[in-house]
Scaffold this motif. Structure first.
Motif, short mmCIF file in Angstrom:
data_model
loop_
_atom_site.label_atom_id
_atom_site.label_comp_id
_atom_site.label_asym_id
_atom_site.label_seq_id
_atom_site.Cartn_x
_atom_site.Cartn_y
_atom_site.Cartn_z
N PRO A 1 1.15 -0.96 0.21
CA PRO A 1 -0.29 -0.27 -0.14
C PRO A 1 0.57 1.25 0.39
CG PRO A 1 -0.99 -1.61 1.18
CD PRO A 1 0.44 -1.94 1.41
N TYR A 2 1.66 0.96 0.82
CA TYR A 2 3.03 2.79 1.04
C TYR A 2 4.06 2.27 -0.41
CZ TYR A 2 7.26 5.34 1.65
OH TYR A 2 7.64 6.36 2.17
N VAL A 3 3.93 1.81 -1.03
CA VAL A 3 4.55 1.70 -2.06
C VAL A 3 3.96 1.80 -3.58
CG1 VAL A 3 5.70 0.37 -4.57
CG2 VAL A 3 6.30 -0.16 -2.12
N LEU A 4 2.55 1.28 -3.50
CA LEU A 4 1.76 1.49 -4.76
C LEU A 4 0.59 2.73 -4.64
CD1 LEU A 4 0.77 -2.19 -5.55
CD2 LEU A 4 2.40 -0.97 -6.13
N LEU A 5 -0.33 2.78 -3.68
CA LEU A 5 -1.10 3.74 -3.53
C LEU A 5 -0.15 5.03 -2.97
CD1 LEU A 5 -3.43 1.60 -1.60
CD2 LEU A 5 -3.77 2.15 -4.28
N GLU A 6 -0.54 6.61 -3.55
CA GLU A 6 0.03 7.65 -3.43
C GLU A 6 -0.48 8.35 -2.03
OE1 GLU A 6 -0.72 10.32 -6.76
OE2 GLU A 6 1.28 9.48 -7.66
N ASP A 7 -2.05 8.19 -1.57
CA ASP A 7 -2.60 8.28 -0.90
C ASP A 7 -1.68 7.59 0.34
OD1 ASP A 7 -3.58 10.26 -1.98
OD2 ASP A 7 -5.62 8.99 -2.51
N PHE A 8 -1.03 6.78 0.58
CA PHE A 8 0.05 6.09 1.80
C PHE A 8 0.71 7.20 2.30
CE2 PHE A 8 -3.32 3.34 1.45
CZ PHE A 8 -4.26 2.45 2.43
N GLY A 9 0.91 7.36 3.56
CA GLY A 9 1.94 7.83 3.82
C GLY A 9 2.64 6.76 5.04
N VAL A 10 4.49 7.42 5.52
CA VAL A 10 5.38 6.61 6.42
C VAL A 10 4.18 5.78 6.92
CG1 VAL A 10 6.49 8.34 7.97
CG2 VAL A 10 7.38 6.11 6.27
N ALA A 11 3.62 6.56 8.29
CA ALA A 11 3.05 6.29 9.41
C ALA A 11 2.52 4.92 8.86
CB ALA A 11 1.81 7.22 9.82
N TYR A 12 1.75 5.16 8.40
CA TYR A 12 0.86 3.21 8.04
C TYR A 12 2.56 1.31 7.75
CZ TYR A 12 0.07 -1.00 5.11
OH TYR A 12 0.06 -2.47 4.76
N LEU A 13 3.10 1.86 7.70
CA LEU A 13 4.76 1.20 7.79
C LEU A 13 4.63 1.35 9.50
CD1 LEU A 13 7.07 2.30 4.78
CD2 LEU A 13 5.55 0.49 4.84
N VAL A 14 4.62 2.44 9.50
CA VAL A 14 5.09 1.97 11.07
C VAL A 14 3.96 1.64 12.26
CG1 VAL A 14 5.25 3.83 13.38
CG2 VAL A 14 5.98 4.49 11.29
N VAL A 15 3.01 1.43 11.88
CA VAL A 15 1.61 0.59 12.25
C VAL A 15 1.74 -0.97 12.38
CG1 VAL A 15 -0.55 1.01 13.16
CG2 VAL A 15 0.15 2.67 13.25
N VAL A 16 2.39 -0.74 10.78
CA VAL A 16 2.04 -2.18 10.49
C VAL A 16 2.99 -3.33 10.23
CG1 VAL A 16 3.41 -2.10 7.81
CG2 VAL A 16 0.48 -3.39 8.04
N GLY A 17 4.61 -2.56 11.13
CA GLY A 17 5.12 -3.32 11.21
C GLY A 17 5.25 -4.27 12.77
N PRO A 18 4.43 -3.63 13.16
CA PRO A 18 4.62 -4.49 14.61
C PRO A 18 3.27 -5.21 14.44
CG PRO A 18 4.51 -2.05 15.34
CD PRO A 18 4.41 -1.96 13.49
N ALA A 19 1.73 -5.20 13.52
CA ALA A 19 1.05 -5.69 13.32
C ALA A 19 1.84 -7.43 12.73
CB ALA A 19 0.17 -5.35 12.42
N VAL A 20 1.96 -7.10 11.77
CA VAL A 20 3.06 -8.65 10.96
C VAL A 20 3.53 -9.60 11.99
CG1 VAL A 20 4.46 -8.69 9.82
CG2 VAL A 20 3.60 -6.65 9.03
#
Length: 284
Positions: free
Chosen positions: A221-240
């Motif tokens: 989502p961060y790579v492909l979607l322009e409307d996603f910020g780095v905050a996504y990666l910060v939260v999705v990391g612990p989720a994974v």
């Protein structure tokens, strides 16, 4: 059985926690598509239709599963006598009808998704649940499509497509682990679930492999979607991390593993909200 006990039983049939969790999914889909502020009525309609449909699906699942639940879940409303099988069926049909009434007010794409999902919910227990992997895949589609439904309600499914794929993969993983947990009752009922067909440990390896694919794809989502910020990666990391631990844990304790996997999935859904919100322009 008193009216109060019957009422509580009907509420339990819907599995309120699951209904609330499922209702969040179309909201997230609409939020990712950018329609929550512009089209709040459509979003509310999609959320309500989802809640009713999921509640109805859970009720009819308990109707069809009433015999197997006497083994696996004897405290559920039908086995313990709080609700009759006929009452559960009638309640389910009323909820389905209300969901349809709401869905027909939405755009054609959303209505099409709703129609397919309603048929799938009714057919799941009686037709697909006992087919190795097929019932699991259907549930995974239903969960993932809830994001698409919310996005379609506001007119643009494209931003939610990646969310659909990732959620379907993680849901499929959890469904397989749940089948490992329920092997005893499913075997008694004569169902041929994936763990029964190929063995519990092999099924867990399949679930772990699927989760690994989802984990590897989580940055998309961060790579492909322009409307996603780095905050996504910060939260999705612990989720994974939580979900990977849950998959490992399931080999020794499937019940705890699938429960923790659910928490990881909720955290992953939160990542989409945070990532989309952080990328929105701030107006002062």
């Amino acid at each position: 059985m008193t009216a109060g006990e019957t009422g509580r039983g009907l509420l339990e049939l819907t599995r309120p926690v699951n209904v609330i969790a499922a209702s969040v999914l179309p909201f997230i889909g609409a939020f990712v598509a950018g329609g929550v502020v512009d089209q709040p009525v459509r979003v509310a309609t999609a959320v309500a239709a989802t809640a009713l449909a999921v509640g109805a699906g859970n009720a009819i699942n308990d109707y069809f599963d009433r015999e197997i639940d006497r083994i696996n879940q004897p405290d559920r409303p039908i086995p313990r006598g709080a609700v009759s099988p006929r009452g559960a069926l009638a309640f389910s049909l009323v909820c389905f009808g209300a969901a349809v009434v709401l869905a027909v007010t939405l755009p054609p794409a959303a209505l099409a998704i709703a129609g397919i999902n309603l048929v799938a919910l009714v057919a799941y227990t009686e037709v697909f649940k006992g087919l190795p992997g097929v019932g699991n895949a259907l549930v995974a589609y239903l969960v993932g499509s809830s994001f698409l439904f919310g996005a379609a309600a506001v007119g643009d499914m494209a931003p939610a497509a990646v969310l659909f794929l990732l959620s379907a993969i993680t849901t499929l993983t959890r469904e397989i682990i749940k089948d490992v947990e329920d092997v005893e009752g499913d075997r008694e009922e004569g169902l041929n679930t994936l763990p029964i067909a190929i063995g519990e440990r092999r099924a867990l390896y399949v679930a772990t492999g699927l989760l690994a694919i989802g984990a590897a794809a989580s940055p998309l989502p961060y790579v492909l979607l322009e409307d996603f910020g780095v905050a996504y990666l910060v939260v999705v990391g612990p989720a994974v991390a939580v979900m990977c631990y849950a998959a490992y844990e399931s080999f020794s304790d499937p019940t705890a593993g699938q429960g923790h996997l659910k928490y990881g999935m909720f955290l992953a859904a939160l990542a989409f909200i945070v990532g989309r919100a952080a990328a929105m322009p701030t107006v002062f």
